[in-house]
Motif scaffolding. Structure first.
Motif, mmCIF file in Angstrom:
data_model
loop_
_atom_site.group_PDB
_atom_site.id
_atom_site.type_symbol
_atom_site.label_atom_id
_atom_site.label_comp_id
_atom_site.label_asym_id
_atom_site.label_seq_id
_atom_site.Cartn_x
_atom_site.Cartn_y
_atom_site.Cartn_z
ATOM 1 N N ALA B 113 0.872 -1.175 -0.016
ATOM 2 C CA ALA B 113 -0.034 0.082 0.110
ATOM 3 C C ALA B 113 1.090 1.348 -0.013
ATOM 4 C CB ALA B 113 -0.886 0.110 1.106
ATOM 5 N N ARG B 114 1.923 1.307 0.777
ATOM 6 C CA ARG B 114 2.776 2.334 0.919
ATOM 7 C C ARG B 114 3.427 2.575 -0.490
ATOM 8 N NH1 ARG B 114 6.273 4.530 5.127
ATOM 9 N NH2 ARG B 114 4.703 3.482 6.392
ATOM 10 N N ALA B 115 4.081 1.535 -1.195
ATOM 11 C CA ALA B 115 4.644 1.632 -2.534
ATOM 12 C C ALA B 115 3.769 2.388 -3.230
ATOM 13 C CB ALA B 115 5.345 0.406 -2.799
ATOM 14 N N GLY B 116 2.383 1.896 -3.491
ATOM 15 C CA GLY B 116 1.521 2.255 -4.250
ATOM 16 C C GLY B 116 0.691 3.323 -4.012
ATOM 17 N N LEU B 117 0.458 3.837 -2.893
ATOM 18 C CA LEU B 117 -0.389 4.848 -2.766
ATOM 19 C C LEU B 117 0.452 6.186 -2.077
ATOM 20 C CD1 LEU B 117 -3.212 3.356 -0.648
ATOM 21 C CD2 LEU B 117 -3.254 4.196 -3.134
ATOM 22 N N VAL B 118 1.595 6.222 -1.855
ATOM 23 C CA VAL B 118 2.345 7.366 -1.321
ATOM 24 C C VAL B 118 2.653 8.220 -2.475
ATOM 25 C CG1 VAL B 118 4.568 8.315 -0.337
ATOM 26 C CG2 VAL B 118 3.464 6.446 0.713
ATOM 27 N N LEU B 120 0.916 8.462 -5.065
ATOM 28 C CA LEU B 120 -0.375 9.004 -5.516
ATOM 29 C C LEU B 120 -0.912 10.165 -4.796
ATOM 30 C CD1 LEU B 120 -2.863 8.500 -7.424
ATOM 31 C CD2 LEU B 120 -3.724 6.997 -5.653
ATOM 32 N N VAL B 121 -0.653 9.950 -3.305
ATOM 33 C CA VAL B 121 -1.014 11.063 -2.447
ATOM 34 C C VAL B 121 -0.178 12.363 -2.622
ATOM 35 C CG1 VAL B 121 -1.050 11.646 0.022
ATOM 36 C CG2 VAL B 121 -2.219 9.448 -0.747
ATOM 37 N N ALA B 122 1.138 11.968 -3.043
ATOM 38 C CA ALA B 122 2.217 13.162 -3.113
ATOM 39 C C ALA B 122 1.518 13.927 -4.312
ATOM 40 C CB ALA B 122 3.338 12.640 -3.152
ATOM 41 N N ALA B 123 1.014 13.114 -5.326
ATOM 42 C CA ALA B 123 0.455 13.950 -6.665
ATOM 43 C C ALA B 123 -0.630 14.410 -6.505
ATOM 44 C CB ALA B 123 0.326 12.836 -7.801
ATOM 45 N N ILE B 124 -1.739 13.930 -5.508
ATOM 46 C CA ILE B 124 -2.924 14.857 -5.445
ATOM 47 C C ILE B 124 -3.007 15.918 -4.245
ATOM 48 C CG2 ILE B 124 -4.495 13.116 -6.522
ATOM 49 C CD1 ILE B 124 -5.226 12.139 -3.701
ATOM 50 N N PHE B 125 -2.005 15.709 -3.243
ATOM 51 C CA PHE B 125 -1.646 16.820 -2.326
ATOM 52 C C PHE B 125 -1.721 18.280 -2.955
ATOM 53 C CE2 PHE B 125 -0.182 16.782 2.443
ATOM 54 C CZ PHE B 125 -1.160 17.516 2.777
ATOM 55 N N PRO B 126 -0.882 18.524 -3.683
ATOM 56 C CA PRO B 126 -0.669 19.821 -3.896
ATOM 57 C C PRO B 126 -1.693 20.418 -5.002
ATOM 58 C CG PRO B 126 0.645 18.545 -5.125
ATOM 59 C CD PRO B 126 0.200 17.671 -4.299
ATOM 60 N N ILE B 127 -2.749 19.686 -5.563
ATOM 61 C CA ILE B 127 -3.590 20.169 -6.358
ATOM 62 C C ILE B 127 -4.683 21.099 -5.646
ATOM 63 C CG2 ILE B 127 -5.723 19.634 -8.071
ATOM 64 C CD1 ILE B 127 -4.291 16.880 -8.274
ATOM 65 N N PRO B 128 -4.911 22.337 -5.849
ATOM 66 C CA PRO B 128 -5.780 23.170 -5.308
ATOM 67 C C PRO B 128 -7.342 22.508 -5.628
ATOM 68 C CG PRO B 128 -4.651 24.365 -6.836
ATOM 69 C CD PRO B 128 -4.289 23.058 -7.036
ATOM 70 N N LYS B 129 -7.798 22.007 -4.359
ATOM 71 C CA LYS B 129 -9.188 21.388 -4.719
ATOM 72 C C LYS B 129 -10.198 21.989 -5.200
ATOM 73 C CE LYS B 129 -6.672 17.679 -2.563
ATOM 74 N NZ LYS B 129 -5.642 18.757 -2.162
ATOM 75 N N THR B 155 -10.190 16.918 2.795
ATOM 76 C CA THR B 155 -9.683 16.704 3.948
ATOM 77 C C THR B 155 -8.981 15.354 4.127
ATOM 78 O OG1 THR B 155 -11.953 15.760 4.218
ATOM 79 C CG2 THR B 155 -11.298 17.667 5.716
ATOM 80 N N PHE B 156 -9.311 14.522 2.998
ATOM 81 C CA PHE B 156 -8.546 13.233 2.819
ATOM 82 C C PHE B 156 -7.145 13.421 2.703
ATOM 83 C CE2 PHE B 156 -6.902 10.013 -0.375
ATOM 84 C CZ PHE B 156 -7.416 8.967 0.240
ATOM 85 N N THR B 157 -6.622 14.313 1.836
ATOM 86 C CA THR B 157 -5.092 14.066 1.784
ATOM 87 C C THR B 157 -4.239 14.353 2.861
ATOM 88 O OG1 THR B 157 -5.443 16.061 0.445
ATOM 89 C CG2 THR B 157 -4.542 14.014 -0.824
ATOM 90 N N PRO B 158 -4.691 15.571 3.694
ATOM 91 C CA PRO B 158 -3.840 15.981 4.906
ATOM 92 C C PRO B 158 -3.798 14.993 5.873
ATOM 93 C CG PRO B 158 -5.690 17.519 4.550
ATOM 94 C CD PRO B 158 -5.718 16.697 3.359
ATOM 95 N N THR B 159 -5.294 14.127 5.833
ATOM 96 C CA THR B 159 -5.456 13.240 7.032
ATOM 97 C C THR B 159 -4.508 11.928 6.856
ATOM 98 O OG1 THR B 159 -7.766 13.931 7.204
ATOM 99 C CG2 THR B 159 -7.213 11.842 8.275
ATOM 100 N N VAL B 160 -4.506 11.525 5.384
ATOM 101 C CA VAL B 160 -3.730 10.437 4.940
ATOM 102 C C VAL B 160 -2.227 10.467 5.460
ATOM 103 C CG1 VAL B 160 -2.742 9.127 3.024
ATOM 104 C CG2 VAL B 160 -5.199 9.624 3.120
ATOM 105 N N VAL B 161 -1.750 11.680 5.095
ATOM 106 C CA VAL B 161 -0.335 12.316 5.253
ATOM 107 C C VAL B 161 0.084 11.886 6.889
ATOM 108 C CG1 VAL B 161 1.468 13.790 5.001
ATOM 109 C CG2 VAL B 161 -0.019 13.272 3.150
ATOM 110 N N ALA B 162 -0.919 12.676 7.732
ATOM 111 C CA ALA B 162 -0.789 12.516 8.991
ATOM 112 C C ALA B 162 -0.644 11.210 9.761
ATOM 113 C CB ALA B 162 -1.732 13.537 9.741
#
Ligand SMILES: Nc1ncnc2c1ncn2[C@@H]1O[C@H](COP(=O)(O)OP(=O)(O)OP(=O)(O)O)[C@@H](O)[C@H]1O
Ligand SMILES: [Mg+2]
Lengths: 255, 274
Positions: B113-118, B120-129, B155-162
């Motif tokens: 999950a880490r290899a696959g999703l990190v 992806l999360v890094a890619a969508i985090f900086p998009i201004p929603k 709220t999803f992306t910052p929660t995932v990272v934290a």
């Protein structure tokens, strides 16, 4: 239940840590492991407890665990490993919950082990409210709660001051005399080894090999500080350890 | 010895009290300080607008804003606006943070999950929603769906990272302890990993929920009849500063309430921390 170590060897990367260790741990006895720092004592203990696998060799259980034993091989860690968000009671009940022991039955076991470790008054305290010695007693109570066949203790007293250590050693001796348990006890401290060990296994410097096995026949409840037999064993161990330490120093210079 | 002592001057023989240099770095609960800061600021603005050196075009009088809030309350309009906003906030933030915590725990526990999703999360985090709002309108409809989605996504992306950071920081020796007592995988996650990650998860929620409020307003500025965002947008279009500020005050209050309730949970759940 006895434990047999069958020619255990292990490498971490390129470093040889343990080489060809074979050892019997008979039921009802305390076996102390002493040896210079980094010789692989903790590693060996993790192998015995099944937390890691050796490169070669096997750890064998001989015979079945006694009746009512919930977790045959039970650790007591040097850093206590208590859950800080659970009370003393909760930390003990943690290891019972998974065996489906709850309610009155759990309460009876918890009360019993807390009484045996003199912690009854602190059942509802959080670990942050306890002193180091009390925390280690909680860890011992937790280990007793699962009725282990073998206790694996990795320097359980070395985080404590010497008075507390003395008191806890007395506690361990009285726990053992009341109900003999099997234990592998890793320590740096030779007086702990001489006080508690039926057999004391001296490991050499890395790669750890068995250097000497010393047995002490005096029953552990009769050992007193300054006892001539114990003192002789202590001196013998001291000599062995010093040779190892000196050899280890020499090696560093050779490299 | 005495030579050295006397060479330093006459008063070195006097005992000097050791200077205290401990303390601090241990936040205590002093709620009135935060309150006082607000009061001072408001009194200051009131005084400025009253005496005229703050022009009414710059800032409205706090007392007028209060009166506007009073009118809002009396006319019942306040709840007409507040009710849909709160619903959007609660539903959106709940979806976003629950899935965020779940995915974060998965990332923390499984290498796959880490290899696959990190990344992806890094890619969508900086998009201004907010930029995705038109897309959400197409996907989820112009009504509530797109608003829930925007808030949830934000709220999803910052929660995932934290969360996965918090799971990474759980003391591994406690996990080993759990294994050594034969606890099941599920028990270890529920009784050791999750409580251990709770401090990090809660401080992550503080940030995600503030982001949720920001996105709420953004979502309501696009096609909502009622809601705090709609109210502010309308006031802004009319250059009605009193109403604009009344809306802003409501949002701030919302932020304070959210932050206070997380503080409440922290005190309840994290009392074990030293
Ligand atoms: N997970 C690991 N990965 C790599 N090397 C390790 C690992 N664990 C231990 N070692 C190495 O193996 C050797 C033995 O470590 P171990 O902790 O078993 O020693 P020890 O005898 O318990 O020492 P001490 O008395 O200081 O506790 C050390 O040199 C250590 O650096
Ligand atoms: Mg060790």
């Amino acid at each position: 239940m006895d434990i047999r170590l069958d020619s255990i060897s292990h490498k971490y990367g390129d470093t040889d840590v343990l080489r060809d260790i074979s050892l019997e741990i008979p039921a009802g006895q305390i076996v102390c492991l002493v040896g210079p720092s980094g010789c692989g004592k903790s590693t060996l203990l993790r192998f015995i407890g099944g937390l890691e696998r050796p490169d070669s060799g096997r750890v064998l259980q001989l015979g079945a665990a006694p009746e009512g034993c919930l977790n045959p091989l039970t650790f007591v860690f040097q850093d206590f490993a208590l859950l800080p968000w659970r009370t003393v009671k909760g930390n003990v009940s943690l290891v019972l919950e998974d065996h489906g022991i709850r309610g009155a039955k759990a309460r009876a076991i918890i009360d019993d082990v807390l009484t045996r470790t003199k912690l009854s008054d602190f059942a509802d305290a959080l670990p942050k409210q306890l002193s180091g010695g009390m925390k280690q007693r909680v860890a011992i109570a937790r280990a007793l709660a699962v009725k282990p066949a073998v206790m694996l203790m990795d320097e359980p007293l070395s985080a404590l001051d010497s008075q507390t250590r003395e008191l806890l050693m007395d506690d361990l001796v009285s726990l053992w005399t009341r109900q003999p348990f099997t234990a592998v006890y890793v320590t740096h401290n030779l007086s702990e080894a001489v006080r508690l060990g039926h057999t004391i296994v001296v490991l050499s410097r890395r790669p750890g090999q068995i250097r000497e096995i010393v047995t002490i026949d005096t029953p552990i409840q009769d050992r007193r500080p300054g006892d001539p037999v114990c003192q002789k064993k202590h001196d013998l161990l001291w000599e062995l350890m010093r040779e190892e330490a000196r050899a280890a120093d020499g090696e560093l210079i050779d490299v | 010895m005495s030579e050295i002592g006397s060479s330093n001057g006459a008063d070195t023989d006097q005992p000097i009290e050791v200077r205290f240099r401990g303390g601090g770095f241990a936040p205590k609960s002093r709620r009135w300080v935060g309150f006082a800061v607000f009061v001072i600021l408001i009194v200051f603005v009131q005084w400025g607008t009253q005496s005229g050196w703050i022009s009414p075009l710059t800032l409205p009088k706090p007392s007028d804003v209060l009166a506007t809030l009073g009118q809002l309350w009396e006319s019942g309009l306040l709840f007409k606006h507040l009710e849909p906003s709160l619903r959007r906030l609660v539903v959106g933030a709940a979806i976003g943070s629950v899935t965020g915590i779940a995915i974060g725990v998965l990332i923390g526990l499984f290498s796959i999950a880490r290899a696959g999703l990190v990344p992806l999360v890094a890619a969508i985090f900086p998009i201004p929603k907010i930029a995705l709002l038109p897309l959400f309108v197409i996907w989820f409809g112009i009504d509530e769906g797109s608003k829930y989605a925007l808030i949830a996504f934000g709220t999803f992306t910052p929660t995932v990272v934290a969360t996965y950071g918090a799971v990474d920081n759980v003391d591994r020796s406690l996990v080993r302890m759990g294994q050594s007592f034969g606890l099941s995988w599920f028990s270890i996650v529920r009784k050791i990993v999750l409580p251990g990650a709770m401090p990090g998860i809660l401080s992550g929620l503080r940030i995600s929920l503030a982001i949720a409020i920001i996105l709420l307003v953004a979502a309501e500025m696009l096609g909502a009849e009622y809601g705090i965002g709609a109210y502010i947008l309308e006031a802004g279009a009319l250059y009605d500063l009193e109403r604009l500020f009344a809306g802003v005050v409501i949002l701030s209050l919302l932020g304070v309430i959210v932050s206070a309730s997380i503080g409440f949970f922290e005190r309840r759940l994290l009392g074990w921390r030293t």
